[in-house]
Design a protein around this motif. Structure first.
Motif, short mmCIF file in Angstrom:
data_model
loop_
_atom_site.label_atom_id
_atom_site.label_comp_id
_atom_site.label_asym_id
_atom_site.label_seq_id
_atom_site.Cartn_x
_atom_site.Cartn_y
_atom_site.Cartn_z
N VAL A 73 0.85 -1.20 0.00
CA VAL A 73 0.00 0.00 0.00
C VAL A 73 0.88 1.24 0.00
O VAL A 73 0.55 2.25 -0.64
N GLY A 74 2.03 1.18 0.68
CA GLY A 74 2.97 2.30 0.62
C GLY A 74 3.42 2.55 -0.81
O GLY A 74 3.50 3.70 -1.26
N ALA A 224 6.71 3.06 0.26
CA ALA A 224 6.56 4.39 -0.31
C ALA A 224 7.89 4.89 -0.86
O ALA A 224 7.94 5.55 -1.92
N ALA A 225 9.00 4.57 -0.16
CA ALA A 225 10.32 4.98 -0.65
C ALA A 225 10.66 4.26 -1.95
O ALA A 225 11.22 4.87 -2.88
N LEU A 226 10.35 2.98 -2.05
CA LEU A 226 10.58 2.25 -3.29
C LEU A 226 9.86 2.93 -4.46
O LEU A 226 10.37 2.99 -5.58
N GLY A 233 5.58 13.35 1.92
CA GLY A 233 4.70 12.19 1.92
C GLY A 233 5.16 11.11 2.87
O GLY A 233 4.36 10.50 3.59
N LEU A 234 6.49 10.87 2.89
CA LEU A 234 7.03 9.88 3.81
C LEU A 234 6.80 10.28 5.26
O LEU A 234 6.52 9.43 6.12
N VAL A 345 -0.81 14.08 0.86
CA VAL A 345 -1.11 14.21 -0.56
C VAL A 345 -0.81 12.87 -1.24
O VAL A 345 0.27 12.64 -1.78
N ILE A 346 -1.78 11.96 -1.15
CA ILE A 346 -1.63 10.63 -1.75
C ILE A 346 -2.92 10.29 -2.50
O ILE A 346 -3.96 10.92 -2.26
#
Length: 366
Positions: A73-74, A224-226, A233-234, A345-346
């Motif tokens: 989900v990230g 999320a970083a990947l 955002g992180l 902001v996603i």
């Protein structure tokens, strides 16, 4: 997923819950297939591998893939669905198997997921062969080595996931931090003892390091970083993950005291039997009146905790109001987490997935 008019990836004809169920099954299948292939590669036809070739994949098969789900989900917070990203996320289930195998040795837990723990299975196998030496020592040693293999396989699966080197480079710092925090948190938990209770603040710190960050925050940040999410955002996802991770471990601690063995797959009242200074026990002592505090200290001093002591200890915890307060703390953290996600902001669909995962993590029964 399909692309919306605004260029946003959205699930097709699926609720968040159904989508997560499908992804969870896919992650578990990927992790099991990888473990089965490696076990066959290393153990097929070898005497020491007669049990290991089946026991290790069997251990993977019972997983819930919560950490892979948060990681994937990230990823979906920054990019559309990807088979390579799913395999990368699924590798975290093997990392979790490493943690569970060694945790069961440290706790001497006979059961995991309703089945014999790895060290119990290896010990029984040794005894069945009629070999000399301590079956327990062999079981413990074999489970530790199995955990080492899971740790190696997790990184091997991540490296071979199919993600490009640039994406992997973004993820490695988060991956390394997650693994380090896991070991540090386990050590902090290992030395905690209900007969010498820490402060509530210390208990929360151990709770975060032991499991909260490792279960939710770091996998979410890793995924999320990947995907290349920016620093802002992180940070928002980290805030969400930290709160949900705390709520997850608070629930886990409640289950360790009040959970039903048939549902949790662990011995009834396991944390009390092991004298763990879990958040429930610490909070009960903090909320107790003088007489209650003395009674709590009395049961905590009992060396061999039988069913009667478990029942009395539970009753005292309820009487202090700690169980009810724990439920309030879980609810408060979950609500704050969802508010933090709303401010990020996603993509819109990712918010629904995060909310569903928060619910699954904090309202579970096992």
């Amino acid at each position: 997923m399909a692309e919306s008019a605004a260029g946003e990836a959205t699930p097709v004809a699926q609720t968040s819950s159904a989508w997560l169920d499908v992804v969870g099954r896919r992650c578990l299948a990927e992790a099991w297939e990888f473990a089965a292939a490696r076990a066959a590669e290393h153990f097929a036809g070898r005497a020491e591998g007669l049990l290991a070739e089946t026991a290790l994949p069997d251990f993977v098969a019972g997983g819930k893939c919560l950490r892979p789900l948060f990681a994937y989900v990230g990823w979906c917070c920054g990019k559309a669905e990807s088979d390579a990203a799913l395999r990368a996320a699924a590798s975290l289930e093997l990392l979790h198997c490493f943690a569970l195998a060694q945790d069961d040795v440290m706790d001497q837990s006979p059961v995991r997921r309703g089945r014999p723990a790895l060290q119990a299975r290896f010990a029984r196998w040794h005894a069945d062969q009629g070999w000399r030496g301590s079956a327990r020592r062999v079981g413990d040693s074999a489970a530790i080595l199995a955990g080492d293999l899971f740790l190696v396989w997790a990184e091997q699966m991540l490296r071979g996931s199919g993600l490009d080197p640039t994406a992997l480079a973004r993820g490695w710092p988060h991956y390394d931090r997650m693994r380090s925090e896991l070991a540090v948190g386990q050590l902090a938990d290992l030395v905690g003892d209900a007969r010498a209770l820490p402060s509530w603040e210390t208990a929360l710190d151990v709770l975060r390091r032991k499991s909260g960050n490792y279960t939710v925050r770091r996998p979410l940040e890793f995924g999320a970083a990947l995907a290349g999410c920016d620093a802002a955002g992180l940070d928002r996802l980290g805030e969400f993950g930290g709160l949900v991770g705390e709520a997850f471990q608070l629930r886990d601690d409640l289950l360790g005291v009040f959970g039903d063995a048939a549902a949790t797959g662990k011995p009834d009242g396991q944390d009390l039997r092991e004298h763990k200074a879990s958040s429930v026990v610490v909070l009960a002592a903090r909320m107790a009146g003088p007489r209650q505090r003395a009674a709590l200290a009395e049961v905590a001093a009992v060396e061999d905790v039988d069913d009667g002591v478990v029942d009395r200890w539970r009753g005292l915890i309820v009487a202090t109001g700690a169980r009810e307060r724990m439920e309030e703390l879980i609810r408060e953290r979950t609500e704050k987490a969802i508010a933090a996600a709303d401010a990020a902001v996603i993509p819109r669909h990712a918010l629904g997935l995060l909310a569903e995962l928060a619910t699954r993590s904090t309202e579970r029964t096992r």
